[in-house]
Scaffold this active site. Structure first.
Site, mmCIF file in Angstrom:
data_model
loop_
_atom_site.group_PDB
_atom_site.id
_atom_site.type_symbol
_atom_site.label_atom_id
_atom_site.label_comp_id
_atom_site.label_asym_id
_atom_site.label_seq_id
_atom_site.Cartn_x
_atom_site.Cartn_y
_atom_site.Cartn_z
ATOM 1 N N LYS A 103 67.354 30.883 -7.975
ATOM 2 C CA LYS A 103 66.329 31.753 -8.539
ATOM 3 C C LYS A 103 65.106 31.051 -8.529
ATOM 4 C CE LYS A 103 65.825 35.809 -11.909
ATOM 5 N NZ LYS A 103 66.494 36.669 -12.571
ATOM 6 N N ARG A 156 71.125 55.394 -19.962
ATOM 7 C CA ARG A 156 72.419 55.089 -19.491
ATOM 8 C C ARG A 156 73.595 55.125 -20.610
ATOM 9 N NH1 ARG A 156 73.045 51.122 -15.163
ATOM 10 N NH2 ARG A 156 72.292 52.447 -13.405
ATOM 11 N N GLU A 161 74.600 48.735 -21.025
ATOM 12 C CA GLU A 161 73.969 49.639 -22.220
ATOM 13 C C GLU A 161 75.338 50.471 -22.789
ATOM 14 O OE1 GLU A 161 72.492 49.259 -19.267
ATOM 15 O OE2 GLU A 161 70.825 48.250 -19.559
HETATM 16 C C1 LIG Z 1 70.235 49.397 -16.530
HETATM 17 C C2 LIG Z 1 69.434 48.462 -16.623
HETATM 18 N N1 LIG Z 1 69.316 47.614 -17.498
HETATM 19 C C3 LIG Z 1 68.572 46.588 -17.346
HETATM 20 C C4 LIG Z 1 67.669 46.225 -16.436
HETATM 21 C C5 LIG Z 1 66.601 45.004 -16.363
HETATM 22 N N2 LIG Z 1 66.894 44.161 -15.365
HETATM 23 C C6 LIG Z 1 66.193 44.064 -14.311
HETATM 24 S S1 LIG Z 1 66.439 43.042 -13.443
HETATM 25 C C7 LIG Z 1 67.804 42.289 -14.334
HETATM 26 C C8 LIG Z 1 68.601 41.250 -14.027
HETATM 27 C C9 LIG Z 1 69.197 41.136 -12.878
HETATM 28 O O1 LIG Z 1 70.001 40.075 -12.486
HETATM 29 P P1 LIG Z 1 70.588 39.962 -11.048
HETATM 30 O O2 LIG Z 1 71.226 41.254 -10.578
HETATM 31 O O3 LIG Z 1 71.200 38.797 -11.135
HETATM 32 O O4 LIG Z 1 69.424 39.702 -10.322
HETATM 33 P P2 LIG Z 1 68.123 38.439 -9.932
HETATM 34 O O5 LIG Z 1 66.938 38.808 -10.543
HETATM 35 O O6 LIG Z 1 69.005 37.303 -10.933
HETATM 36 O O7 LIG Z 1 68.264 38.146 -8.947
HETATM 37 C C10 LIG Z 1 67.779 43.095 -15.700
HETATM 38 C C11 LIG Z 1 68.715 42.650 -16.693
HETATM 39 C C12 LIG Z 1 67.751 47.266 -15.181
HETATM 40 N N3 LIG Z 1 66.789 47.047 -14.478
HETATM 41 N N4 LIG Z 1 68.594 48.042 -15.207
#
Ligand SMILES: Cc1ncc(C[n+]2csc(CCOP(=O)(O)OP(=O)(O)O)c2C)c(N)n1
Length: 648
Positions: free
Chosen positions: A270, A381, A353
């Site tokens: 990342k 959710r 959630e």
């Molecule tokens: C239902 C929901 N909860 C929380 C989020 C907030 N959120 C956006 S990206 C993320 C982390 C995602 O991590 P990953 O899938 O590993 O992607 P990366 O950014 O590390 O590439 C979160 C918690 C969301 N988009 N949707």
């Protein structure tokens, strides 16, 4: 264009893309670190797939910037996340290769399965792939998808982008499982075997199927036996280096030929290629405009509601029943200090959630006082869990609903403008919204004493600061003064609003952040000779019925103000109440319209949709047109300097 590029040209392309991303996101803000991590992965996808014909679904979609650049949207990047500009997420109305409007996590596998099954039923011919991060893989919906795909043996490619990070370090046993897979010999073996196998795959004919089957057979043994994904019915490949385009393309070409579900485990870094983001990927996950050299954000949000809400819980931690839950958003919701100080009483449950809420119900059943910190949009959710597991059992869970109302540049999928509507009708639940930080703290303390489910919703950004005189309060119901100066944290009686101004022309009844706007509007209206009453509602459920009815009986027109959609919101509650009481008073609801509000700056959207000070002032004077002489109206509008039609 990419299809014909040499390895060297592709390397140069990734270099240029990184430079472009860093310089543009430094100006617009956005999800930088996630995108820097998938530059090679996206380029490889574009080389191996036909992105307009094949269907690639990006989970969450915050990492789709490179895909946008490669599909001709680079010239529009200065408009990224701005009002009328290109979105920070895939949008079907932006480009034919954006097949799914994501934004909320963990849905890609289910959506991709739907596309893959429809392909089979309609006889269509395209590949379907879901790109999902290891963070998104902590969400329960992802497993519902995997389970179903594995069972149906749907032909589908799942690309797991494993960077060991959600927004902060990823958590959970699946994350540990991925870590074991990463540490395995699989990576080296896969690399070698793919090369070998690819050489054997002919381009056409029956032998291709045979070779693909053989490839599957060989690869099956290239990984740690017993991977979770194999158990779920997937053919698992990996882990592979997500920054090696050549290898990725070879693998994509190979797995395209397999029938049934495939999971390709890709390891990426990342923030790759930008020192500041590599050092601090969490901070660069989603960032405002920043200085490229230092990595510092250009605008400091100041004291935010999230910081206030997290800090307040830390102060309340002397009550050992208090525990805190975050769904993969510890830092953004302000809980980092609490988590560090009380690791045993803090839970990051992952992007889960629904689980967070039912888990909180269990904690409350055990005698604890859980505070669940979740953004308004993501709490959607957990609607059923709030209703059945917490409220139907009348359990003392406190929902700390961050980012309620308009959030700005993340747009449709992220605005928290529905929570008052989806919470107000749930029996037993107390729903509150503070006007400022002191009131937030007071509400949190009150919630612990209520001994029943409570929701406190507050917006994104800096805390409201009201002029001193507006923190001296009196009871709205009876006029009996109960002084509560700033710093009074005694419990608030459930359903008791706070009168801030008495007036006889119109009454503004505002919820949460809208109190600050109402205060300013009332001052302007006062200068125009309009006498405004002003009530800080504090409770949306139960509303302060006595106070509302009193205003209705005095036949003073009411303007309700809320940072929520009109349908099912506070305005509707007031209208129904007054109708039931037979009060014929006019109610003007100021709220978000019944539509998905687009992206843009918060102030810009508030103005465009009639919720900022100028628009509220104008709408109130318009409302009073019915109560004022034509002459007075003209002079009022002249003083504001806007035409009454300006609102349309
Ligand atoms: C239902 C929901 N909860 C929380 C989020 C907030 N959120 C956006 S990206 C993320 C982390 C995602 O991590 P990953 O899938 O590993 O992607 P990366 O950014 O590390 O590439 C979160 C918690 C969301 N988009 N949707």
């Amino acid at each position: 264009m990419i299809k014909g590029m040499t390895d060297r040209e592709l390397d140069l392309l990734t270099y240029d893309i990184r430079g472009f991303l860093i310089s543009h996101v430094a100006e617009t803000g956005g999800h930088l670190a996630s995108n820097l991590g998938v530059v090679e992965l996206t380029v490889a996808l574009h080389k191996a797939f036909d992105v307009c014909r094949d269907r690639i679904i990006w989970d969450v979609g915050h990492q789709s910037y490179i895909h946008k650049i490669l599909t001709g949207r680079a010239p529009e990047f200065s408009t990224l996340r701005r009002y009328g500009g290109i979105s920070g997420f895939p949008k079907t109305n932006e480009h034919e290769s954006d097949v799914y409007n994501s934004g909320h996590s963990s849905s890609s596998i289910s959506a991709a399965m739907g596309l893959a099954e429809s392909r089979a039923l309609t006889g269509a011919d395209y590949h379907v792939a879901a790109v999902i991060g290891d963070g998104a893989l902590t969400g329960g919906l992802a497993y519902e998808g995997l389970n179903n795909v594995g069972n149906r043996q749907t032909k589908l490619i799942v690309i797991l982008n494993d960077n060991e990070m959600s927004i902060s370090k990823n958590t959970g046993s699946v994350a540990q499982h991925l870590s074991r897979l990463r540490a395995s010999q699989g990576y080296q073996q896969t690399k070698h075997l793919v090369k070998e196998s690819m050489q054997r795959i002919p381009k056409v004919g029956d032998r291709m199927v045979h070779s693909a089957e053989r490839l599957k057979e060989i690869m099956r043994h290239a990984v740690v036996p017993g991977s979770l994904f194999e158990a779920l019915g997937f053919t698992y490949f990996g882990p592979v280096d997500g920054h090696n385009i050549r290898e990725l393309v070879d693998l994509f070409e190979a797995v395209k030929q397999l029938d049934g579900p495939v999971l390709l485990h890709v390891v990426t870094k990342k923030g790759k290629g930008y020192r500041n983001a590599e050092k601090n990927p969490g901070r660069f996950h989603g960032i405002g405009p920043f200085d490229v050299e230092t990595g510092k954000e250009l605008v400091s949000p100041g004291r935010t509601w999230s910081k206030a809400a997290g800090g307040a819980l830390l102060d309340m931690a002397g009550d050992e029943r208090i525990v805190a839950i975050s769904a993969a958003m510890t830092e953004p919701v302000g809980l980092s200090s609490f988590a560090a100080a009380y690791p045993d009483r803090f839970y990051d449950v992952g992007i889960a959630e629904a689980h967070a809420v039912t888990f909180a119900a269990g904690l409350a059943m055990g005698g604890l006082r859980p505070f669940v910190y979740i953004y308004s949009t993501f709490l959607q959710r957990a609607y059923d869990q709030i209703m059945m597991d917490v409220c139907a059992q009348n359990l003392p869970v406190v929902f700390m609903i961050d980012r309620a109302g308009c959030v700005g540049n993340d747009g449709e999928t992220h605005h928290g403008v529905f929570d008052l509507s989806y919470l107000s009708h749930i029996p037993n639940l107390v729903v509150m919204a503070p006007k400022d930080e002191d009131e937030l703290i007071r509400m949190m303390k009150s919630a612990v004493t209520y001994d029943r489910p409570t929701a406190i919703r507050y917006p994104r950004g800096r805390v409201c600061r009201l002029p001193k005189e507006y923190s001296v309060t009196s009871s709205a119901t009876s006029g009996v003064t109960s002084i509560a100066t700033s710093g009074d944290f005694s419990p608030i009686e459930i359903g008791r609003s706070e009168r801030l101004l008495t007036g006889h022309d119109v009454e503004l009844r505002a919820v949460g952040k809208m109190v600050e706007i109402a205060v300013e509007a009332a001052e302007i209206l006062g200068k125009l000779g309009i006498s405004c009453g002003l009530v800080n509602e504090r409770f949306v459920t139960p509303p302060d019925a006595a106070s509302i009815i009193l205003t209705g009986q005095r036949n003073i027109p009411i303007v309700t103000m809320e940072d929520n959609v009109a349908k099912g919101g506070f305005g509707e509650t007031v209208t129904v109440l007054l109708t039931e009481q037979g009060c014929p008073v006019r109610v003007l609801p100021i709220a978000w319209p019944d539509e998905f509000v687009p992206q843009g700056g918060v102030d810009e959207l508030m103005h465009t949709y009639g919720l900022d000070v100028a628009q509220v002032t104008l709408r109130v004077t318009e409302l009073l047109r019915h109560y004022q002489s034509e002459e007075r109206m003209k002079s009022l509008l002249k003083k504001i300097g806007e035409s009454p039609q300006g609102e349309d």
